[in-house]
Design a protein around this motif. Structure first.
Motif, PDB file in Angstrom:
ATOM      1  N   ALA A 205       0.886  -1.276  -0.069  1.00 42.44           N
ATOM      2  CA  ALA A 205       0.014  -0.139  -0.121  1.00 42.44           C
ATOM      3  C   ALA A 205       0.935   1.175   0.129  1.00 42.44           C
ATOM      4  O   ALA A 205       0.661   2.251  -0.711  1.00 42.44           O
ATOM      5  CB  ALA A 205      -0.858  -0.071   1.221  1.00 42.44           C
ATOM      6  N   ARG A 206       1.878   1.314   0.818  1.00 41.24           N
ATOM      7  CA  ARG A 206       2.763   2.533   0.725  1.00 41.24           C
ATOM      8  C   ARG A 206       3.699   2.683  -0.569  1.00 41.24           C
ATOM      9  O   ARG A 206       3.616   3.657  -0.899  1.00 41.24           O
ATOM     10  CB  ARG A 206       3.738   2.154   2.043  1.00 41.24           C
ATOM     11  CG  ARG A 206       3.063   2.357   3.290  1.00 41.24           C
ATOM     12  CD  ARG A 206       4.153   1.831   4.489  1.00 41.24           C
ATOM     13  NE  ARG A 206       5.330   2.533   4.473  1.00 41.24           N
ATOM     14  CZ  ARG A 206       6.628   2.462   4.843  1.00 41.24           C
ATOM     15  NH1 ARG A 206       6.948   0.985   5.352  1.00 41.24           N
ATOM     16  NH2 ARG A 206       7.643   3.323   5.051  1.00 41.24           N
ATOM     17  N   SER A 219      -7.599   0.451  -1.566  1.00 39.55           N
ATOM     18  CA  SER A 219      -8.215  -0.999  -1.769  1.00 39.55           C
ATOM     19  C   SER A 219      -7.434  -2.026  -0.793  1.00 39.55           C
ATOM     20  O   SER A 219      -8.157  -2.722  -0.142  1.00 39.55           O
ATOM     21  CB  SER A 219      -8.369  -1.129  -3.057  1.00 39.55           C
ATOM     22  OG  SER A 219      -8.483  -2.648  -3.226  1.00 39.55           O
ATOM     23  N   VAL A 220      -5.944  -1.721  -1.144  1.00 40.39           N
ATOM     24  CA  VAL A 220      -5.214  -2.827  -0.315  1.00 40.39           C
ATOM     25  C   VAL A 220      -5.416  -2.588   1.278  1.00 40.39           C
ATOM     26  O   VAL A 220      -5.649  -3.541   1.969  1.00 40.39           O
ATOM     27  CB  VAL A 220      -3.679  -2.648  -0.630  1.00 40.39           C
ATOM     28  CG1 VAL A 220      -2.916  -3.296   0.279  1.00 40.39           C
ATOM     29  CG2 VAL A 220      -3.516  -2.992  -2.193  1.00 40.39           C
ATOM     30  N   LEU A 221      -5.424  -1.353   1.766  1.00 35.33           N
ATOM     31  CA  LEU A 221      -5.383  -0.893   3.140  1.00 35.33           C
ATOM     32  C   LEU A 221      -6.876  -1.253   3.537  1.00 35.33           C
ATOM     33  O   LEU A 221      -6.904  -1.761   4.704  1.00 35.33           O
ATOM     34  CB  LEU A 221      -5.214   0.470   3.343  1.00 35.33           C
ATOM     35  CG  LEU A 221      -3.637   0.859   3.173  1.00 35.33           C
ATOM     36  CD1 LEU A 221      -3.682   2.599   3.123  1.00 35.33           C
ATOM     37  CD2 LEU A 221      -2.726   0.144   4.352  1.00 35.33           C
ATOM     38  N   THR A 222      -7.884  -1.096   2.873  1.00 36.32           N
ATOM     39  CA  THR A 222      -9.275  -1.582   3.448  1.00 36.32           C
ATOM     40  C   THR A 222      -9.605  -3.001   3.517  1.00 36.32           C
ATOM     41  O   THR A 222     -10.029  -3.230   4.626  1.00 36.32           O
ATOM     42  CB  THR A 222     -10.365  -0.834   2.374  1.00 36.32           C
ATOM     43  OG1 THR A 222     -10.113   0.615   1.979  1.00 36.32           O
ATOM     44  CG2 THR A 222     -11.654  -1.168   2.977  1.00 36.32           C
ATOM     45  N   GLU A 237      -1.829   4.761   7.940  1.00 38.33           N
ATOM     46  CA  GLU A 237      -1.664   4.808   6.777  1.00 38.33           C
ATOM     47  C   GLU A 237      -2.874   5.157   5.668  1.00 38.33           C
ATOM     48  O   GLU A 237      -2.845   6.161   4.750  1.00 38.33           O
ATOM     49  CB  GLU A 237      -0.897   3.622   6.096  1.00 38.33           C
ATOM     50  CG  GLU A 237      -0.652   3.680   4.585  1.00 38.33           C
ATOM     51  CD  GLU A 237       0.483   4.547   4.385  1.00 38.33           C
ATOM     52  OE1 GLU A 237       1.418   4.925   5.303  1.00 38.33           O
ATOM     53  OE2 GLU A 237       0.560   4.980   2.960  1.00 38.33           O
ATOM     54  N   LEU A 238      -3.905   4.512   5.924  1.00 41.52           N
ATOM     55  CA  LEU A 238      -5.145   4.883   5.256  1.00 41.52           C
ATOM     56  C   LEU A 238      -5.690   6.448   5.767  1.00 41.52           C
ATOM     57  O   LEU A 238      -6.080   7.030   4.577  1.00 41.52           O
ATOM     58  CB  LEU A 238      -6.303   3.854   5.637  1.00 41.52           C
ATOM     59  CG  LEU A 238      -7.735   4.075   4.747  1.00 41.52           C
ATOM     60  CD1 LEU A 238      -7.401   3.948   3.363  1.00 41.52           C
ATOM     61  CD2 LEU A 238      -8.267   3.093   5.329  1.00 41.52           C
ATOM     62  N   SER A 239      -5.578   6.942   6.624  1.00 43.22           N
ATOM     63  CA  SER A 239      -5.965   8.214   7.180  1.00 43.22           C
ATOM     64  C   SER A 239      -4.903   9.173   6.323  1.00 43.22           C
ATOM     65  O   SER A 239      -5.437  10.017   5.559  1.00 43.22           O
ATOM     66  CB  SER A 239      -5.600   8.283   8.658  1.00 43.22           C
ATOM     67  OG  SER A 239      -5.944   9.788   8.825  1.00 43.22           O
TER      68      SER A 239
END
Lengths: 541, 217
Positions: A205-206, A219-222, A237-239
């Motif tokens: 994701a990063r 999408s990966v983080l969710t 990271e998502l935030s």
């Protein structure tokens, strides 16, 4: 090879006296002679400043005051642990996820209570062995030498296959730090081919974020959070990703979810506060920064900016007594810090102005300007703007304009700051005057920059260097201009060879921007250019 | 409340009840051990079993939350080493501890170290309580699964445990071995890799003794 524990200097930290005694006895049973025992994180830091320990065994929950994770992070940031020292966290099951944070801030291992003496001994020995085997990795990571770190990882993966996954993670993180996102993605995806480990998914994701493939990263983080809802690093990271895409409401919502898992994380309260301020949600900002100040009181390093921000929020909500209380606490907590005294006095002046106490307002403004000028302190942007506003409100227009000019010239690309400046002028009914000043400063910075770049493109590198370095002197915090100055110097050296004085200036400019704008795209670009130049220069030598 | 949640709640309550019983037993044992030191080994075993029950209460709550499993790359050899040391420490002179491993035990496997460790320690403590002279720890590899095996040489599993009977915990009827077995089943089943899922195997040995294996994909 067994580790010789009886030569290890050991510190054990637990606020419960019975458990502290039991842990000490258990360490002695493992062969450790006379472990040092303390009951709080602050006592631990005092010991760590005076002695280099080989082993630190700390309970996560240390009562009032900083917890074990805060102790660890403080130790790492302040370099109180040697590269080969191990930090083992003792934790109850529920605290596990607060322990397992980012790799560089994670303990070397953990023990979930209850555990036996033998389990303690085995984990200690293994952690020491692993630390010793990977000492060079830890050292290079602490120094930020990511290129060397990559080479070391590749060497060790072959020599120490038992650490293959640790090294893969380190390698992926180093590639991200170097902005080599494609390669980072490949490393993490190779790990994922073996198993869907959360840190590898986070790494992907990063990397996707770095490649600006934001929707895929989200999408990966969710999906990761759906599978592992207690993986706190993923919320952060998502935030950040939502914030980058200007979805501030979503960014806040994600952090609120993380706080439900881990309510004491000061940095998340602060992140919510920052997001709330961006959208002028003062109610949420007040709650968030109130939590930050309260929870930081027992931390290692309460941040004066948090007190100042809270006081400003109170002021904007017309809660003047609370604002003055927060400022008084800031001055009490940081008595020797000139910048804090200046900043607090600047806001105090504004508060008194708004509360219609002109005499107190003038007194506080005098204190602020005197503190700022005599100590030569560089004030934060928002404080500078407060000071400027206070100057205008106390009829000291020239000083106010000078402060704004400096601020805008050094941040001519910062649209949020420019908007804050415009808002300030609107608040004091000087909209047109402010717009004229802002436009003049922005145009000046842009034209100087463009002229410098044009000179460089036309082959007049000496002219470009002269113009841009003079601009870097008058606008020392303007990352774009400072980096263009560095760029011009590197371009000159690419043609004429490495010159010590020019190289020294390049390094100085990079250092300056790294401290304040480490993610500025121009900084990343020039850093890479510099790296390539040095590589070529070394190859030619 | 769903049937699964109800079953989990019943397991948690059963563990808590057993823990309370063990505290009582331990209290009396230690009082006696203050006079008769030969009871200390028994007292230590009771504390281990008490730790197992209390640890399981917390871990069952974690398993009940979605995504409660935390797999990472761990060394199965290091985990087995911890079990071996635990076994030797508790066995005393009466029980011999043997460790068997095939030539190629993988350097890494992917599992939740705390959950799997708890499940195996449960099984080990049970084996040590029931064994007459020998407990064996072993690795097995089969069809892409890694197996942690624990054998003892006395006693037997009840038929319905061996036959993987429906969870008696739903009716709150679990205690002792069955709590540990049900916990191990949950732990194994929560480990999945693509289409494969972990499982446990129980068997009674010819001539006496039991064999417990936790298979991880």
């Amino acid at each position: 090879m067994p580790m010789d524990l009886n030569r290890s200097r050991t510190l054990v930290v637990d606020d419960h006296p019975g458990m502290l005694a039991s842990l000490s006895r258990a360490l002695e049973a493992c062969g450790i002679r006379s472990p040092h025992a303390v009951r709080s994180a602050r006592e631990a830091v005092a010991r760590l400043r005076n002695m280099r320990y080989d082993i630190v065994l700390a309970d996560f929950d240390l009562g009032a005051g900083p917890d074990g994770q805060q102790l660890l992070e403080y130790c790492r940031n302040e370099h109180l642990l040697t590269p080969t020292a191990v930090f083992i966290m003792v934790t109850a099951e529920r605290a596990y996820d607060r322990v397992m944070s980012a790799a560089e801030l994670a303990p070397d291992d953990y023990l979930v209570k209850p555990f036996t003496e033998e389990a303690l001994r085995l984990r200690l020995v293994r952690a020491l062995e692993r630390k010793k085997a990977l000492a060079v990795i830890h050292e290079l990571r602490a120094l930020g030498r990511h290129e060397d770190l990559l080479q070391a990882c590749d060497r060790l993966i072959g020599a120490e296959p038992r650490f293959a996954f640790d090294l893969a993670r380190t390698k992926g993180d180093a590639l991200i730090a170097l902005a080599r996102y494609d390669e980072a993605q490949a490393v993490f995806e190779q790990v994922l081919q073996t198993r869907a480990i959360p840190w590898a998914r986070l790494g992907v994701a990063r990397a996707l974020e770095g490649l600006r493939r934001y929707a895929e990263a989200r999408s990966v983080l969710t999906e990761l959070l759906a599978d592992a809802p207690e993986y706190l690093a993923a919320y952060d990271e998502l935030s950040r990703l939502h914030g980058r895409c200007d979805n501030d409401d979503d960014a806040k919502a994600v952090l609120q979810m993380a706080l439900e898992v881990s309510p004491n994380a000061v940095h998340r309260h602060k992140a919510i506060g920052e997001l709330a301020l961006r959208v002028h949600d003062l109610e949420t900002a007040e709650a968030a920064y109130g939590a930050v100040v309260r929870k930081s009181r027992h931390g290692f390093a309460p941040n004066p900016d948090d007190h100042l921000t809270l006081s400003r929020i109170y002021m904007d909500r017309s809660k003047y007594p609370q604002a003055l209380d927060a400022l008084a606490e800031a001055k009490r907590t940081f008595p020797g810090a000139a910048a804090v005294q200046a900043s607090a006095s600047a806001i105090e002046s504004l508060v008194h102005s708004k509360a219609e106490s002109p005499r107190d307002a003038r007194r506080a403004l005098d204190e602020a300007l005197a503190a700022a000028h005599s100590a030569g302190v560089a004030l934060a942007q928002d404080i500078t703007l407060d000071l400027a506003q206070a100057c205008y409100m106390n009829k000291r227009e020239a000083e106010g304009a000078s402060l704004v000019q400096r601020l805008v010239s050094n941040n001519h690309e910062d649209s949020r700051l420019i908007e804050d400046v415009r808002r300030m002028y609107r608040e004091i009914d000087r909209e047109e005057q402010g717009e004229t000043l802002v436009e003049r400063c922005v145009d000046n910075a842009v034209s100087i920059n463009n002229e410098g770049v044009a000179r460089a493109k036309n082959g007049d590198l000496e002219g470009a260097i002269e113009l841009l370095e003079e601009a870097a002197r008058t606008m020392p915090d303007n990352a774009h201009i400072v980096m263009n100055a560095a760029h011009a110097l590197i371009s000159h050296m690419q043609i004429h060879g490495l010159q010590a004085d020019k190289h020294e200036r390049v390094e100085s400019y990079l250092q300056r921007v790294r401290l304040r704008h480490p993610e500025h795209p121009k900084y990343l670009q020039v850093t890479e250019l510099h790296r390539q130049f040095l590589q070529a220069a070394q190859a030619a030598a | 409340m769903t049937a699964e949640a109800s079953g989990m709640r019943a397991l948690i309550e059963s563990n808590a009840r057993e823990a309370a019983d063990l505290v009582g037993e331990l209290t009396l044992l230690l009082d006696h051990a203050a006079r008769e030191t030969h009871d200390l080994p028994a007292a230590r075993m009771v504390t281990r079993r008490l730790s197992d029950r209390l640890g399981q209460v917390v871990m069952l709550e974690r398993l009940a939350r979605s995504g409660g499993i935390r797999p990472d790359a761990w060394s199965p050899i290091e985990l087995m080493e911890e079990l071996e040391h635990e076994a030797v420490s508790l066995a005393g002179a009466q029980i011999g501890i043997d460790v068997r491993a095939p030539d190629l035990v993988p350097q890494f496997w992917f599992f939740d170290r705390e959950l799997v460790g708890m499940a195996l320690r449960n099984a080990l403590h049970s084996a040590l309580v029931h064994a007459s002279s020998a407990v064996t720890l072993e690795f097995r590899m089969s069809d892409g699964y890694l197996g942690f095996g624990i054998q003892d040489d006395a006693g037997s599993f009840p038929d319905e445990l061996v036959l993987n009977a429906p969870l008696r915990a739903e009716r709150g009827e679990c205690n002792g071995n069955s709590l540990g077995v049900h916990f191990a089943r949950l732990v194994a089943a929560s480990h999945a890799n693509r289409e494969r899922r972990g499982r446990i195997e129980l068997a009674n040995r010819h001539g006496g003794g039991t064999c417990f294996t936790l298979w991880l994909p």
